[in-house]
Design a protein around this motif. Sequence first.
Motif, PDB file in Angstrom:
ATOM      1  N   MET A  38     -11.275 -56.397  15.509  1.00  0.00           N
ATOM      2  CA  MET A  38     -10.853 -55.568  15.771  1.00  0.00           C
ATOM      3  C   MET A  38      -9.855 -54.626  15.341  1.00  0.00           C
ATOM      4  N   THR A  39      -9.656 -53.535  14.264  1.00  0.00           N
ATOM      5  CA  THR A  39      -8.153 -53.352  14.248  1.00  0.00           C
ATOM      6  C   THR A  39      -8.718 -51.899  13.574  1.00  0.00           C
ATOM      7  N   LEU A  40      -7.899 -50.829  14.119  1.00  0.00           N
ATOM      8  CA  LEU A  40      -7.211 -49.651  14.698  1.00  0.00           C
ATOM      9  C   LEU A  40      -6.040 -49.060  13.499  1.00  0.00           C
ATOM     10  N   THR A  41      -6.364 -48.867  11.584  1.00  0.00           N
ATOM     11  CA  THR A  41      -5.308 -48.231  11.222  1.00  0.00           C
ATOM     12  C   THR A  41      -5.660 -47.157  10.652  1.00  0.00           C
ATOM     13  N   GLU A  91     -17.716 -32.228  16.886  1.00  0.00           N
ATOM     14  CA  GLU A  91     -18.233 -33.567  17.539  1.00  0.00           C
ATOM     15  C   GLU A  91     -17.482 -34.797  17.252  1.00  0.00           C
ATOM     16  N   LEU A  92     -16.391 -34.939  17.101  1.00  0.00           N
ATOM     17  CA  LEU A  92     -15.913 -36.149  16.671  1.00  0.00           C
ATOM     18  C   LEU A  92     -16.301 -38.036  17.515  1.00  0.00           C
ATOM     19  N   VAL A  93     -15.793 -36.575  18.496  1.00  0.00           N
ATOM     20  CA  VAL A  93     -15.449 -37.927  19.404  1.00  0.00           C
ATOM     21  C   VAL A  93     -16.914 -38.753  19.790  1.00  0.00           C
ATOM     22  N   ALA A  94     -17.643 -37.945  20.117  1.00  0.00           N
ATOM     23  CA  ALA A  94     -19.251 -37.840  20.539  1.00  0.00           C
ATOM     24  C   ALA A  94     -20.067 -39.255  19.843  1.00  0.00           C
ATOM     25  N   ALA A  95     -19.195 -38.261  17.989  1.00  0.00           N
ATOM     26  CA  ALA A  95     -20.262 -39.013  16.929  1.00  0.00           C
ATOM     27  C   ALA A  95     -19.711 -40.976  16.316  1.00  0.00           C
ATOM     28  N   VAL A  96     -18.387 -40.943  16.693  1.00  0.00           N
ATOM     29  CA  VAL A  96     -18.283 -42.307  16.708  1.00  0.00           C
ATOM     30  C   VAL A  96     -18.602 -43.310  17.989  1.00  0.00           C
ATOM     31  N   THR A  97     -18.337 -41.987  19.476  1.00  0.00           N
ATOM     32  CA  THR A  97     -18.849 -43.106  20.152  1.00  0.00           C
ATOM     33  C   THR A  97     -19.761 -43.739  20.021  1.00  0.00           C
ATOM     34  N   ALA A  98     -20.961 -42.984  19.519  1.00  0.00           N
ATOM     35  CA  ALA A  98     -22.481 -43.342  19.339  1.00  0.00           C
ATOM     36  C   ALA A  98     -22.695 -44.390  18.656  1.00  0.00           C
ATOM     37  N   LEU A  99     -21.621 -44.561  18.220  1.00  0.00           N
ATOM     38  CA  LEU A  99     -22.131 -45.681  16.581  1.00  0.00           C
ATOM     39  C   LEU A  99     -21.988 -47.008  16.788  1.00  0.00           C
ATOM     40  N   PRO A 100     -22.885 -47.778  16.082  1.00  0.00           N
ATOM     41  CA  PRO A 100     -23.055 -49.854  17.248  1.00  0.00           C
ATOM     42  C   PRO A 100     -22.436 -50.098  16.304  1.00  0.00           C
ATOM     43  N   PRO A 101     -21.336 -51.089  17.292  1.00  0.00           N
ATOM     44  CA  PRO A 101     -20.469 -52.294  17.649  1.00  0.00           C
ATOM     45  C   PRO A 101     -20.400 -52.946  16.022  1.00  0.00           C
ATOM     46  N   ASP A 102     -19.524 -53.371  15.205  1.00  0.00           N
ATOM     47  CA  ASP A 102     -19.540 -54.566  14.301  1.00  0.00           C
ATOM     48  C   ASP A 102     -19.310 -53.652  13.287  1.00  0.00           C
ATOM     49  N   ARG A 103     -18.944 -52.688  12.940  1.00  0.00           N
ATOM     50  CA  ARG A 103     -18.938 -51.686  11.547  1.00  0.00           C
ATOM     51  C   ARG A 103     -18.026 -51.709  10.918  1.00  0.00           C
ATOM     52  N   THR A 104     -17.999 -51.086  10.171  1.00  0.00           N
ATOM     53  CA  THR A 104     -16.697 -50.837   9.482  1.00  0.00           C
ATOM     54  C   THR A 104     -16.354 -49.225   9.678  1.00  0.00           C
ATOM     55  N   VAL A 105     -15.904 -48.415  10.164  1.00  0.00           N
ATOM     56  CA  VAL A 105     -15.955 -46.959  10.539  1.00  0.00           C
ATOM     57  C   VAL A 105     -14.656 -46.333   9.685  1.00  0.00           C
ATOM     58  N   ALA A 164     -10.730 -49.916  20.715  1.00  0.00           N
ATOM     59  CA  ALA A 164     -11.034 -50.635  21.940  1.00  0.00           C
ATOM     60  C   ALA A 164     -13.014 -51.061  20.812  1.00  0.00           C
ATOM     61  N   TYR A 165     -12.810 -50.391  19.836  1.00  0.00           N
ATOM     62  CA  TYR A 165     -14.384 -50.895  18.559  1.00  0.00           C
ATOM     63  C   TYR A 165     -14.057 -52.039  18.446  1.00  0.00           C
ATOM     64  N   PRO A 166     -15.323 -52.461  18.447  1.00  0.00           N
ATOM     65  CA  PRO A 166     -15.213 -54.134  18.360  1.00  0.00           C
ATOM     66  C   PRO A 166     -15.481 -54.455  16.557  1.00  0.00           C
ATOM     67  N   GLY A 167     -14.979 -53.491  15.844  1.00  0.00           N
ATOM     68  CA  GLY A 167     -15.152 -53.891  14.140  1.00  0.00           C
ATOM     69  C   GLY A 167     -13.933 -52.829  13.632  1.00  0.00           C
ATOM     70  N   THR A 168     -13.858 -52.971  12.604  1.00  0.00           N
ATOM     71  CA  THR A 168     -12.908 -51.524  11.229  1.00  0.00           C
ATOM     72  C   THR A 168     -12.686 -50.796  11.588  1.00  0.00           C
ATOM     73  N   ASP A 202      -3.106 -50.343  14.826  1.00  0.00           N
ATOM     74  CA  ASP A 202      -2.747 -51.369  15.008  1.00  0.00           C
ATOM     75  C   ASP A 202      -1.332 -51.613  13.952  1.00  0.00           C
ATOM     76  N   LEU A 203      -1.859 -50.824  12.765  1.00  0.00           N
ATOM     77  CA  LEU A 203      -1.134 -50.681  11.635  1.00  0.00           C
ATOM     78  C   LEU A 203      -1.177 -48.672  10.922  1.00  0.00           C
ATOM     79  N   ALA A 204      -0.135 -48.187  11.314  1.00  0.00           N
ATOM     80  CA  ALA A 204      -0.019 -47.334  10.879  1.00  0.00           C
ATOM     81  C   ALA A 204       0.797 -46.828   9.088  1.00  0.00           C
ATOM     82  N   GLN A 205      -0.348 -46.319   7.785  1.00  0.00           N
ATOM     83  CA  GLN A 205       0.422 -46.596   6.644  1.00  0.00           C
ATOM     84  C   GLN A 205       0.981 -44.616   6.939  1.00  0.00           C
ATOM     85  N   LEU A 206       2.198 -44.620   5.618  1.00  0.00           N
ATOM     86  CA  LEU A 206       2.217 -43.482   5.198  1.00  0.00           C
ATOM     87  C   LEU A 206       2.050 -43.731   3.732  1.00  0.00           C
ATOM     88  N   VAL A 207       1.051 -42.748   2.966  1.00  0.00           N
ATOM     89  CA  VAL A 207       0.540 -42.776   1.570  1.00  0.00           C
ATOM     90  C   VAL A 207       1.024 -41.965   0.681  1.00  0.00           C
TER      91      VAL A 207
END
Length: 174
Positions: free
Chosen positions: A1-4, A65-79, A114-118, A156-161
């Motif tokens: 589980m990581t948020l970048t 409706e970004l929040v509604a869209a992502v909270t409806a996603l199944p777990p264990d995916r890369t988003v 908190a999402y169980p995935g990347t 968990d990680l923030a990067q400037l590109v």
Amino acid sequence: MTLTLLTGGARSGKSALAVHRARRTGTPVVFVATGQARDAEMADRISRHRAERPEGWTTVEAPLELVAAVTALPPDRTVVVDCLSLWVSNLLERGDDEQVVTTQAGELARWGAAYPGTVVVVTNEVGLGLVPMHPVSRDYRDRLGRVNALVAASADLAQLVVAGRTLTLDPVED
């Protein structure tokens, strides 16, 4: 589980990097797009981004409706969420006030952490240039800056590109 969080200027390589990282996870990928093809240039840009994505990826269109869209996603995916810049612009255009936008950004950040995935979130950095002359432009810059900071604080990680290269951003010390 990581948020970048990947931030940077236009055409800096953020989206390509997000796609590359998602490809490497080996898990099913959901690409959450916030852009809308309102003119020929944007339609071309969306087309090029779609061509970068491998076959088999699921695309979810969520310009508002970004929040509604992502909270409806199944777990264990890369988003991959691409991008907060367009999402904030869409909300501003709809007439959402700053409190609504920052509340939704906080919900998005909590979900991503908190999402169980990347989760890889792409956004533009628009606060490094001149102060915009027009009040709407200043409002957009300020809102996006606050949204980016909220998501970065949960990441968990923030990067400037910049020019296809990354610089890891350390959390602000208390």
